[in-house]
Design a protein around this motif. Structure first.
Motif, PDB file in Angstrom:
ATOM      1  N   ILE A 150       0.834  -1.203   0.000  1.00 41.50           N
ATOM      2  CA  ILE A 150       0.000   0.000   0.000  1.00 41.50           C
ATOM      3  C   ILE A 150       0.865   1.249   0.000  1.00 41.50           C
ATOM      4  O   ILE A 150       0.642   2.192  -0.724  1.00 41.50           O
TER       5      ILE A 150
ATOM      6  N   ALA B  62       0.847   4.025  -2.916  1.00 46.10           N
ATOM      7  CA  ALA B  62       0.454   5.397  -2.580  1.00 46.10           C
ATOM      8  C   ALA B  62       1.509   6.386  -3.054  1.00 46.10           C
ATOM      9  O   ALA B  62       1.199   7.452  -3.561  1.00 46.10           O
TER      10      ALA B  62
ATOM     11  N   HIS C  62      -4.164   6.432  -8.587  1.00 45.12           N
ATOM     12  CA  HIS C  62      -5.458   6.550  -7.913  1.00 45.12           C
ATOM     13  C   HIS C  62      -6.239   5.267  -8.138  1.00 45.12           C
ATOM     14  O   HIS C  62      -6.227   4.711  -9.217  1.00 45.12           O
TER      15      HIS C  62
ATOM     16  N   GLN D  91     -15.763   4.174  -2.181  1.00 41.05           N
ATOM     17  CA  GLN D  91     -14.319   4.165  -2.411  1.00 41.05           C
ATOM     18  C   GLN D  91     -13.636   5.285  -1.621  1.00 41.05           C
ATOM     19  O   GLN D  91     -12.557   5.088  -1.052  1.00 41.05           O
ATOM     20  N   ALA D  92     -14.280   6.454  -1.572  1.00 41.50           N
ATOM     21  CA  ALA D  92     -13.701   7.576  -0.817  1.00 41.50           C
ATOM     22  C   ALA D  92     -13.589   7.217   0.665  1.00 41.50           C
ATOM     23  O   ALA D  92     -12.573   7.495   1.319  1.00 41.50           O
TER      24      ALA D  92
ATOM     25  N   ARG E 283     -13.376   4.215   1.916  1.00 48.13           N
ATOM     26  CA  ARG E 283     -12.308   3.212   2.078  1.00 48.13           C
ATOM     27  C   ARG E 283     -10.929   3.877   2.093  1.00 48.13           C
ATOM     28  O   ARG E 283     -10.055   3.506   2.869  1.00 48.13           O
ATOM     29  N   SER E 284     -10.762   4.876   1.234  1.00 45.06           N
ATOM     30  CA  SER E 284      -9.470   5.586   1.199  1.00 45.06           C
ATOM     31  C   SER E 284      -9.220   6.314   2.515  1.00 45.06           C
ATOM     32  O   SER E 284      -8.098   6.345   3.018  1.00 45.06           O
TER      33      SER E 284
ATOM     34  N   ALA F  26      -8.247   3.922   5.130  1.00 46.46           N
ATOM     35  CA  ALA F  26      -6.902   3.383   4.916  1.00 46.46           C
ATOM     36  C   ALA F  26      -5.821   4.237   5.564  1.00 46.46           C
ATOM     37  O   ALA F  26      -4.680   3.803   5.710  1.00 46.46           O
ATOM     38  N   THR F  27      -6.180   5.448   5.957  1.00 46.15           N
ATOM     39  CA  THR F  27      -5.186   6.307   6.631  1.00 46.15           C
ATOM     40  C   THR F  27      -5.100   5.975   8.119  1.00 46.15           C
ATOM     41  O   THR F  27      -4.295   6.546   8.839  1.00 46.15           O
TER      42      THR F  27
ATOM     43  N   VAL G 142      -8.476  12.817   1.114  1.00 47.43           N
ATOM     44  CA  VAL G 142      -8.162  11.740   0.166  1.00 47.43           C
ATOM     45  C   VAL G 142      -8.475  12.209  -1.256  1.00 47.43           C
ATOM     46  O   VAL G 142      -9.344  13.070  -1.465  1.00 47.43           O
TER      47      VAL G 142
END
Lengths: 168, 394
Positions: free
Chosen positions: B79, B83, B88, B325-326, B328-329, B332-333, B388
């Motif tokens: 990841i 990144a 994207h 998706q947003a 999830r992003s 992910a942080t 994100v």
């Protein structure tokens, strides 16, 4: 010797303001001072693994990086920067007594005088009043502690004369 | 040296001490720079930190099987590398995208079809400093938001995703040349004088894009305060009149707000971008703070103003990722840490905003999602923001 080395974050918090003030005393705009300060800490961050606390103090190490970054800035901008210093500090103050009084309160006028000193005098004043000992100033400027003291006192007198001339 | 001279030099030394001790960067600079430094760390460095933190957490929970540790590490490193590469990910959120240009987007701009693959805005690529901002020093300043928390957090999503756009404009500008800067100065009545600019009663400084602070080309105008007209009835009136007198009234959409910083009143013209359907999205810096033109007033008179140079913008329309998706992003942080000093924040709101992405001689204003939420630690309520990328597959 990792145990000799404080966390970089501590250095960052302790020295950011002092390094910024040192740089700000030498360049024209706060934007330039921020850019150079940013460069200093980015360079320091990358080089911190190689920093040996036995050989130098964190202050001396950081100010060496700051001094080099400031010199690089002057090399890159050269004459244009000196002209900007002359233009941006002098006419505004001369034409704007109210603004000049406020600048004095904020000490900006004094730092503007420092910025117009010859390079080594400017450096001696800035390093000393950023909290370095004369010994550290001497090491950074490649001279003895006594020579650093003499240079500083000459700079102080030159600064006084510069301020007097403007008052006259 | 006589006694008077000695005293004079001592007084000068005290003034120098005061000058150096009171000269400090603007509010927000410390956090912005730290975030930049973190973002520029090499991948291996961040991975090493992750590994050491992860191993520490394993020591606290020795029942975790070693094979599971290895799998998690491989995924985490993957990841991190992806990144950094600027790719994207999207989840099909652009299925309804059309290349129709929103009417609002073309005002003052040029439709450019596509810009190809876009760089990730610094705001969306930043990992924050492991610190708790001091609430008492984070008020005002216009850049550091109150009770900001820039440290690692565990993130959960507990809000409603209210953004329904499937595409949005992306804007591009090319780095202005010195001739462009001259032209800009001329447009506001200034001319080059020995390397700088000056006009009737003011001096002007122009600077290019600043990668260190993710700022577009900007101007800084300082008036001769002895030549200013009487102030208006309010700070905003005075700032409006000052900008109008120099032809600097923004041509883009904005809202106005004011803030007090010691004895300076700052009038902020917060920049917005048009969105399809008639809405607007604010421009934010890497901390998620809105910005635009700042006019500082002291004693009700303009002290200085700074803002973005007027630039010609190309525009192209890009698909926006789906809400899922947003989210999830954003998740992910998360630090995904079981350490007791890593707080958990419930992100409860999301907003589409714009952020600057710099790519050499040209830069982009790109849409990003700004998530925010609050949490309480030791009796203090902190705000956490997560940004994100919003642009979908390219």
């Amino acid at each position: 010797m990792l145990t000799d080395r404080p966390p970089f974050e501590d250095l960052y918090r302790d020295f950011l303001g002092r390094i910024y003030a040192y740089v700000r005393a030498q360049v024209t705009t706060s934007a330039d001072a921020e850019d150079i300060t940013a460069q200093v800490f980015m360079n320091a961050y990358q080089a911190y693994e190689r920093f040996e606390a036995r050989n130098t103090t964190p202050a001396a190490w950081l100010f060496r990086i700051a001094r080099n970054a400031t010199l690089d800035h002057f090399r890159a901008h050269g004459r244009r920067e000196r002209l900007r210093r002359t233009i941006e500090h002098q006419p505004v103050s001369e034409h704007d007594p109210a603004g000049m009084a406020e600048e004095r309160i904020q000490y900006r006028a004094l730092l503007a005088h420092v910025a117009r000193l010859p390079e080594r005098q400017r450096d001696a004043i800035s390093l000393r009043h950023s909290g370095l000992t004369f010994e550290e100033v001497g090491v950074l400027m490649s001279c003895t502690e006594d020579a650093a003291k003499m240079l500083y006192h000459r700079a102080l007198k030159a600064l006084r004369e510069s301020a007097r001339e403007e008052m006259a | 040296m006589n006694d008077d001279e000695d005293l004079e030099l001592q007084a000068l030394q005290r003034r120098l001490d005061d000058a150096f001790q009171t000269t400090r960067p603007r509010a927000g600079f410390e956090d912005e720079l730290w975030s930049k430094m973190q973002a520029r760390r090499p991948v291996w460095s961040r991975a090493a930190e992750f590994v050491s933190g992860f191993i520490a957490s394993i020591r606290e929970a020795p029942a975790v099987p070693a094979a599971a540790v290895a799998v998690v590490l491989v995924v985490a490193l993957g990841i991190g590398i992806i990144a950094r590469s600027g790719v994207h990910f999207g989840a099909g959120g652009a299925s309804n995208s059309s290349n129709a240009v929103p009417a609002e987007a073309v005002a003052g701009s040029r439709y450019a079809g596509t810009f190809g693959r876009l760089p990730v805005p610094a705001a969306a690529a930043t990992s924050a400093a492991p610190k708790v901002a001091n609430p008492s020093s984070d008020t005002g300043g216009g850049l550091a938001y109150a009770n900001a928390y820039a440290g690692p957090v565990n993130v959960v999503w507990a809000g409603q995703f209210t953004v329904s756009l499937t595409n949005a404009p992306v804007y591009r500008y090319f780095e202005p040349s010195s001739a462009d800067a001259d032209q800009f100065a001329t447009s506001i009545g200034a001319s080059r004088r020995s390397g700088s600019y000056a006009g009737d009663g003011f001096v002007l400084a122009v600077s290019g894009t600043s990668p260190a602070f993710s700022r577009e080309p900007s101007y800084e105008i300082t008036p001769d305060r002895s030549k200013l007209p009487p102030p208006g009835p309010t700070a905003t009136d005075t700032a409006n009149a000052f900008l109008a007198a120099h032809g600097l009234v923004p041509m883009w959409p904005y809202t106005v707000t004011t803030t007090q910083i010691v004895d300076v009143v700052r009038v902020l013209y917060l920049r917005q971008f048009d969105l399809p359907g008639g809405g607007h999205a604010y421009l934010v810096d890497p901390t998620g703070e809105r910005y635009g033109i700042e006019v500082d007033l002291r004693n009700s008179q303009p002290l200085q103003a700074q803002g973005p140079m007027l630039l010609y913008l190309d525009v192209a329309v890009y698909p926006i990722v789906s809400g899922d998706q947003a989210v999830r992003s954003a998740l992910a942080t998360s630090a995904n840490s079981s350490a007791s000093n890593v707080p958990t924040v419930r992100l409860t709101s999301v907003e589409l905003v714009y952020a600057l992405a710099i790519a050499g001689d040209h830069s982009f204003y790109e849409p990003v999602f700004l998530f925010s939420g609050t949490f309480t630690q030791n009796g203090v309520t902190y705000t956490k923001r997560v940004i994100v990328a919003a642009v979908g597959p390219q």
